[in-house]
Structures are given as structure tokens and as C-alpha cells.
Design a protein around this motif. Structure first.
Motif, mmCIF file in Angstrom:
data_model
loop_
_atom_site.group_PDB
_atom_site.id
_atom_site.type_symbol
_atom_site.label_atom_id
_atom_site.label_comp_id
_atom_site.label_asym_id
_atom_site.label_seq_id
_atom_site.Cartn_x
_atom_site.Cartn_y
_atom_site.Cartn_z
ATOM 1 N N PHE A 120 0.831 -1.205 0.000
ATOM 2 C CA PHE A 120 0.000 0.000 0.000
ATOM 3 C C PHE A 120 0.869 1.259 0.000
ATOM 4 C CE2 PHE A 120 -2.161 3.378 2.364
ATOM 5 C CZ PHE A 120 -3.288 3.528 1.580
ATOM 6 N N SER B 269 1.093 3.848 -3.096
ATOM 7 C CA SER B 269 0.716 5.249 -2.869
ATOM 8 C C SER B 269 1.793 6.206 -3.375
ATOM 9 C CB SER B 269 0.468 5.486 -1.378
ATOM 10 O OG SER B 269 -0.599 4.686 -0.911
ATOM 11 N N THR C 55 -2.503 3.522 -6.556
ATOM 12 C CA THR C 55 -3.653 3.105 -5.759
ATOM 13 C C THR C 55 -4.934 3.203 -6.584
ATOM 14 O OG1 THR C 55 -2.533 3.941 -3.790
ATOM 15 C CG2 THR C 55 -4.864 3.450 -3.589
ATOM 16 N N ASP C 56 -5.781 2.220 -6.430
ATOM 17 C CA ASP C 56 -7.058 2.149 -7.147
ATOM 18 C C ASP C 56 -6.864 2.019 -8.652
ATOM 19 O OD1 ASP C 56 -9.804 1.919 -7.199
ATOM 20 O OD2 ASP C 56 -10.180 4.069 -7.290
ATOM 21 N N LEU D 143 -6.333 -1.713 -1.371
ATOM 22 C CA LEU D 143 -5.641 -0.986 -2.431
ATOM 23 C C LEU D 143 -6.564 -0.341 -3.450
ATOM 24 C CD1 LEU D 143 -2.802 -3.584 -3.105
ATOM 25 C CD2 LEU D 143 -2.690 -1.540 -1.680
#
Length: 277
Positions: free
Chosen positions: A129, A133, A138-139, A219
């Protein structure tokens, strides 16, 4: 007569064990086709008119969740296919090298790959994570595809390595004598013979990626959210939407179940490859 009675009793015991094992699945499917007002009835109502309203609500987005479940299924499909293909693209050459080539540290490398199977993925959630980031991933789909492929890679390598060892090396030597390169041998000879093992490894990798929850929850937010995370959203401040939850669970389980049934012959061949000469 005694043998007939013993066989009958044994079959009844097997059917009873199968029904007990499948009862949660049967309960989920029955709850998903109940009218919404009966899905939470206590005691349970067994006499009802089946309806697909819960499925229409789930797939059409008529629920309290933030996204339509059909979109989440598509995200799961993208992540599962991509991670499985990436694992195979890396696992097949690695397995072939460990099975056929001789090099210094081969045994230690193989044992190290095997030891990584015991590594719990949950331990790496926080580092992944933080890393994602900082990279701005992320995503996104890659933040799930790469870890899923990495965690499935040791299993793929060891499964395919065992299968390759069962392929007679003389076949490859004969092709090389005829002028085939190492790449041509791998492409035209090893891969076709290895297909049962590839199917078995692909199905196991796909099941692990399709059902994974912790990484997808940590995540992703919405752009890459997968179906397992979406199922958990049917329990919220408004209570548990049992009809929608069971319909979503049924829709999630169905693709893997159908793929296993369609490819069951290849799966059995792959899992038993080399057991009988």
C-alpha cells in the motif's frame, strides 16, 4: 445381498455427506430467488414463488451500494485474466529452466521458490500500500495484477516444473537434431504437451485471484474495486440486504464453477499428470 446392502448404505452416506456439504450453497441460491420481503423472514419460508428481482437489483445497481455489481464483476474479470496470464508468462519459462537446464544454485533457487509459498500475503499489505501510494498506483488494475501474479507464481512454477519433468527429454533432443531452436522446441513441442498442466495451474491461479479480498479492499476505492469487496457492502448502516447479498454471491461463484465444470477433464489430467505411466 450383504454386499448390495453395504454398497447401498455407503452410497446413502456419501449422498448425505454431499447434501450437508452443499447445504450452505443451496441456502444461498434459494435465498437469492426469494421475494425481497421473504429473504429475511423468521422462521424461513420454504413455499414461495421464485423471482429474479434480487439479481436485477444487483446487476442493475438498484441497491444501497455505491456501484452496480456488474461493473465490479468486470473489474474482477480483468484482474483475474491479467494476473493469470502474467503468472503463466513468467512461470512457464522459469519452470522449463528449472526442469531442463543445469546451472549453479539450481537446487537452492528451486527451494527458495518453494519456500515463498509459505509466505503469508497479508504481511505484505501495508508495504504494498505504501509503495503503491508513492507511485500513484492506488485504485488501479496493476496494483492488484502484479501482487496476485507474484503470489501465484511459486505455485505455477512448481506445478509446471513437475509436469515438464514427466515429458520425455528425447522428444526435445530429436527436434534439436532436426534443426529446431530452443525457443521452437518450447513453443511447438513442450507447450502442447504441457497444456493439461497449464490449464490446471491457470484455474487454480484464477480462483485465488478471483476470490481475493484483503488486497482489493486495501488498495482500491472504486475504479478497480472487485466483486468480493462489493459483496461486503451489502451489509451496511441499513442492515444486511440478504436477497442482494446472496444474489451477488451466486453470480460471483458461478463463473469459476462453470469454468471448472467445462474444463474438468483438462483439470483432472493436469493434476494427475505423470501419476500413471
Amino acid at each position: 445381498m450383504r454386499r448390495f446392502l453395504a454398497d447401498t448404505l455407503f452410497r446413502l452416506l456419501l449422498w448425505g455427506a454431499a447434501i450437508i456439504a452443499l447445504f450452505p450453497v443451496i441456502w444461498v441460491v434459494l435465498t437469492s430467488i426469494k421475494p425481497p420481503e421473504l429473504s429475511q423472514a423468521l422462521p424461513p419460508v420454504w413455499d414461495f414463488a421464485p423471482t429474479l428481482q434480487s439479481y436485477r437489483d444487483v446487476l442493475g445497481g438498484n441497491t444501497y451500494t455505491s456501484q452496480a455489481f456488474g461493473t465490479l464483476l468486470m473489474h474482477s474479470l480483468i484482474v483475474t485474466v491479467a494476473s493469470t496470464l502474467l503468472g503463466l508468462a513468467l512461470g512457464v519459462p522459469a519452470a522449463y529452466a528449472l526442469a531442463r537446464f543445469r546451472f549453479r544454485g539450481k537446487r537452492g533457487t528451486a527451494n527458495w521458490i518453494l519456500s515463498t509459498i509459505m509466505f503469508p500475503p497479508a504481511v505484505s499489505v501495508v508495504p504494498v500500500f505504501i509503495f503503491a501510494s508513492k507511485l500513484g498506483l492506488t485504485d488501479t488494475f496493476p496494483v492488484l495484477v502484479v501482487p496476485y501474479a507474484a503470489f501465484n507464481l511459486p505455485m505455477v512454477i512448481w506445478m509446471l516444473r513437475s509436469f515438464i519433468k514427466q515429458i520425455p527429454h528425447e522428444i526435445e533432443e530429436a527436434a534439436m537434431v532436426d534443426g529446431a531452436s530452443q525457443g521452437a522446441v518450447l513453443r511447438y513441442i513442450v507447450l502442447p504437451l504441457l497444456m493439461p498442466g497449464i490449464v490446471a495451474a491457470s484455474l487454480l491461479s484464477a480462483m485465488l485471484a478471483w476470490n481475493e479480498f484483503l488486497f482489493a479492499l486495501t488498495l482500491t476505492r472504486s475504479a478497480a474495486k472487485t466483486a468480493p469487496v462489493g459483496i461486503s457492502e451489502f451489509t451496511n448502516m441499513y442492515g444486511t440486504q440478504w436477497g442482494s447479498l446472496t444474489a451477488a454471491a451466486t453470480v460471483t461463484v458461478a463463473p469459476i464453477l462453470l469454468a471448472t465444470l467445462v474444463l474438468r477433464r483438462r483439470l483432472v489430467e493436469g493434476l494427475t499428470f505423470g501419476a500413471v505411466k
